[in-house]
Write an enzyme that holds these catalytic residues in place. Structure first.
Site, PDB file in Angstrom:
ATOM      1  N   LYS A 288     -40.530 -60.627 -12.714  1.00  0.00           N
ATOM      2  CA  LYS A 288     -39.409 -61.518 -12.990  1.00  0.00           C
ATOM      3  C   LYS A 288     -39.322 -62.544 -11.864  1.00  0.00           C
ATOM      4  O   LYS A 288     -39.478 -62.173 -10.677  1.00  0.00           O
ATOM      5  CB  LYS A 288     -38.114 -60.714 -13.079  1.00  0.00           C
ATOM      6  CG  LYS A 288     -38.063 -59.749 -14.265  1.00  0.00           C
ATOM      7  CD  LYS A 288     -37.962 -60.487 -15.582  1.00  0.00           C
ATOM      8  CE  LYS A 288     -37.690 -59.523 -16.737  1.00  0.00           C
ATOM      9  NZ  LYS A 288     -37.639 -60.235 -18.025  1.00  0.00           N
TER      10      LYS A 288
ATOM     11  N   ASP B 238     -42.038 -64.150 -15.513  1.00  0.00           N
ATOM     12  CA  ASP B 238     -41.035 -64.403 -16.557  1.00  0.00           C
ATOM     13  C   ASP B 238     -39.811 -65.059 -15.928  1.00  0.00           C
ATOM     14  O   ASP B 238     -39.152 -64.457 -15.075  1.00  0.00           O
ATOM     15  CB  ASP B 238     -40.649 -63.069 -17.210  1.00  0.00           C
ATOM     16  CG  ASP B 238     -39.707 -63.256 -18.394  1.00  0.00           C
ATOM     17  OD1 ASP B 238     -39.336 -64.403 -18.692  1.00  0.00           O
ATOM     18  OD2 ASP B 238     -39.347 -62.233 -19.019  1.00  0.00           O
TER      19      ASP B 238
ATOM     20  N   GLU C 112     -43.712 -66.984 -18.605  1.00  0.00           N
ATOM     21  CA  GLU C 112     -42.877 -66.706 -19.767  1.00  0.00           C
ATOM     22  C   GLU C 112     -41.550 -67.450 -19.651  1.00  0.00           C
ATOM     23  O   GLU C 112     -40.875 -67.378 -18.617  1.00  0.00           O
ATOM     24  CB  GLU C 112     -42.635 -65.182 -19.770  1.00  0.00           C
ATOM     25  CG  GLU C 112     -42.417 -64.579 -21.119  1.00  0.00           C
ATOM     26  CD  GLU C 112     -42.188 -63.065 -20.999  1.00  0.00           C
ATOM     27  OE1 GLU C 112     -42.892 -62.391 -20.214  1.00  0.00           O
ATOM     28  OE2 GLU C 112     -41.287 -62.567 -21.691  1.00  0.00           O
TER      29      GLU C 112
ATOM     30  N   ASP D 205     -40.347 -66.599 -25.298  1.00  0.00           N
ATOM     31  CA  ASP D 205     -39.662 -65.344 -25.591  1.00  0.00           C
ATOM     32  C   ASP D 205     -38.311 -65.692 -26.232  1.00  0.00           C
ATOM     33  O   ASP D 205     -38.205 -65.839 -27.461  1.00  0.00           O
ATOM     34  CB  ASP D 205     -39.521 -64.549 -24.273  1.00  0.00           C
ATOM     35  CG  ASP D 205     -38.733 -63.253 -24.404  1.00  0.00           C
ATOM     36  OD1 ASP D 205     -38.156 -62.995 -25.467  1.00  0.00           O
ATOM     37  OD2 ASP D 205     -38.672 -62.487 -23.422  1.00  0.00           O
TER      38      ASP D 205
ATOM     39  N   LYS E 226     -40.389 -59.749 -29.868  1.00  0.00           N
ATOM     40  CA  LYS E 226     -39.523 -58.561 -29.807  1.00  0.00           C
ATOM     41  C   LYS E 226     -38.890 -58.457 -31.182  1.00  0.00           C
ATOM     42  O   LYS E 226     -38.166 -59.375 -31.592  1.00  0.00           O
ATOM     43  CB  LYS E 226     -38.454 -58.751 -28.740  1.00  0.00           C
ATOM     44  CG  LYS E 226     -39.017 -58.873 -27.332  1.00  0.00           C
ATOM     45  CD  LYS E 226     -37.965 -59.281 -26.343  1.00  0.00           C
ATOM     46  CE  LYS E 226     -38.558 -59.305 -24.926  1.00  0.00           C
ATOM     47  NZ  LYS E 226     -37.643 -59.944 -23.966  1.00  0.00           N
TER      48      LYS E 226
HETATM   49 MG    MG Z   1     -39.104 -62.363 -21.268  1.00  0.00          MG
END
Ligand code: MG
Length: 374
Positions: free
Chosen positions: A163, A188, A214, A239, A263
């Protein structure tokens, strides 16, 4: 297939340690678990939008209320022959893909149960195991993060996701690359950056040859993702930006990314996930399945989806036991030492909850049709 009953549970589960990202820190997750019944058959699903409206505008309790008050009542007592039919019945509610996914994915696992097949067979899975990667949130120090990444590679993970957030990016990556120069690493940004302020930063990140970056910019901002992708070598991955198939079509047309992280709950369920996967396959965009810190009930569904043919990168689907001390799944997901997970051989729902363990963690519930009578 007649929908005879639906049960909804709002389940709270505490993490081992807080999960820190660009949007904040969570101690405990809050997920919607759904059960759908037709005759003697049942299907289970899970939708995990996270406890607060930070990843997107949805959150656990909000998704539970939307599913309870506006979605489940429309479905009970109906004959529903396909997920597209179900989606049409739910289209009176704008947006709210996580709430819709709780019901849509329960329809799929119920359908698999009625057909006597595994969910992977129904979805078109083309492999019997999937590879997973590891992910680390924002750490207290770079040294601690480097130690964590070392553990992941020592444990056999072949890729690690980190992250990032403004101030925890270039310098941190320079330190990480000085220790892990060639390993597969991606980052991300969770929508925390803007093109106007940070385009040059992302150009400088090219020197770290990351596998992908991301979602650096806001969810609706496909234009600036496209502009950045044209200026940098590193692939972008969307995403948060992709919640419906038409958005994937626009992203492909604009060349806004080279990967999409699918997702199933973020895109409103498995039919949209299948449609997005197909749009990407035709456009030459790679896919992989991301995680929302689900229990193994939700992860089990993700594992089956991750076995589709255009899944070209390792997935964020590590077992729930990595994140939670409490596990309420009947058959917890097992990761093999080579960091792969086998698809479920169970007909219908890949993983079902044990009610006696889940109910003490349940903050709210709602029952419709035969589930209300039980
Ligand atoms: Mg993500």
């Amino acid at each position: 297939m007649r929908i005879d009953g639906i049960a909804l549970y709002l389940v709270n589960n505490r993490f081992y340690k807080p999960w820190r990202t660009a949007y904040g820190s969570d101690d405990c997750n809050s997920v919607v678990i759904a059960r759908m019944v037709s005759g003697a058959h049942e299907g289970w699903s899970e939708s995990s939008p996270l406890p607060g409206p930070n990843y997107s505008y949805e959150y656990g309790r909000g998704a539970f209320l939307v599913a309870r008050d506006f979605l489940a009542p429309v479905l009970v007592g109906r004959e529903i022959g396909s997920a597209r039919e179900l989606n049409a019945l739910l289209s009176h509610v704008k947006g709210n893909p996580f709430a819709k996914a709780a019901l849509e994915m329960a329809w799929w696992t119920l359908y698999a149960d009625v057909c006597g097949r595994t969910l992977g067979q129904i979805l078109g899975a083309e492999r019997d195991r999937i590879e997973v990667g590891d992910a680390w949130g924002i750490a207290d120090s770079v040294d601690q993060l480097i130690a964590n990444i070392g553990k992941s590679f020592d444990q056999g993970f072949r890729r690690v996701k980190l992250k990032i957030a403004p101030g925890w990016d270039e310098e941190m990556l320079a330190a990480v690359r000085s220790v892990f120069p060639d390993q597969t690493i991606h980052v991300d940004g969770n929508s925390a950056y803007s093109y106007a302020e940070h385009a040059d930063l992302f150009r400088r990140l090219d020197r770290f040859h990351l596998a992908m970056i991301e979602q650096p910019f806001q969810a609706g901002d496909l234009l600036h993702h496209a502009k950045l992708q044209a200026r940098i070598e590193t692939p972008l991955c969307l995403d948060e930006a992709i919640t419906e198939p038409w958005q994937a079509e626009i992203a492909a047309e604009m060349r806004a990314c080279r990967y999409i992280n699918i997702k199933p709950a973020r895109v409103g369920g498995l039919q949209n996930a299948l449609d997005i996967h197909e749009i990407c396959r035709q456009a030459g965009i790679g896919c992989w399945v991301g995680g929302m810190l689900e229990s193994d009930v939700g992860k089990g569904i993700c594992v089956e989806l991750a076995a589709l043919p255009n899944m070209t990168y390792s997935h964020d689907v590590t077992p729930a036991s990595d994140s939670y001390p409490e596990n309420f799944s009947e058959t917890p997901i097992r990761m093999d030492p080579d960091r792969t997970i086998c698809l479920s051989r169970r007909v219908g729902s890949p993983v079902v909850p044990v009610l006696s363990r889940m109910l003490p963690m349940t903050a709210d519930s709602a029952f419709f049709g035969v589930c209300a009578e039980a």
